[in-house]
Scaffold this active site. Sequence first.
Site, short mmCIF file in Angstrom:
data_model
loop_
_atom_site.label_atom_id
_atom_site.label_comp_id
_atom_site.label_asym_id
_atom_site.label_seq_id
_atom_site.Cartn_x
_atom_site.Cartn_y
_atom_site.Cartn_z
N SER A 42 -19.80 -11.18 17.30
CA SER A 42 -18.73 -11.01 18.30
C SER A 42 -17.35 -10.76 17.72
O SER A 42 -16.46 -10.32 18.44
CB SER A 42 -18.68 -12.21 19.23
N LYS A 83 -12.96 -16.87 18.34
CA LYS A 83 -12.44 -15.73 19.10
C LYS A 83 -10.96 -15.57 18.77
O LYS A 83 -10.33 -16.39 18.13
CB LYS A 83 -12.60 -15.95 20.61
#
Length: 188
Positions: A42, A83
């Site tokens: 990701s 993230k």
Amino acid sequence: MEQTKKEMSEIWEWAKALFIAFGLVLLIRYFLFTPIVVDGESMKPTLDDGDRMIVNKIGYEVGEPNRYDIVVFHAPEKKDYIKRVIGLPGDHVAYKNDQLYINGEPQDEPYLESRKEELNEGEGTLTEDFTLEERTGKTIIPEGYVFVMGDNRRNSKDSRIIGLISIEEIIGDTGLIFWPPSEVGFVK
């Protein structure tokens, strides 16, 4: 007799040194810094699956997250995610034609340039269009929360899916890869 006392004294000194060393390791590990392994794709191309990083746990004890910080947080699935902070409290976040807008102003995202260049003609955009309202039901990010996204926008379970992240759930920020040796260094 003298030899036994000397040996016992030496053993006691070693035990104290080891106790202090282990205490310092625990203090550093649980309160200041901790290692983490990137799990998944990701954050590509910035981070690769299996990269080992150091998380700074003290930064947000004395300050707030900054836009574009790479953070580690406790996700709703009882798992830790890595993230990038995109939106801060008070911000409105939107994406249109592969362009990030914060409070209506276009923002540069240099960490995505190589990924955008990889897209072939006709493959569409890296990041689909959305607004904060569509994804969270909020017009602005409330105090105490951030909006996070993975750099691999087509394959990231982030605030577009799991919602806003409480700043209290953030473990810390990270930017130092220590393994594998070919990747050692700072990332942004």
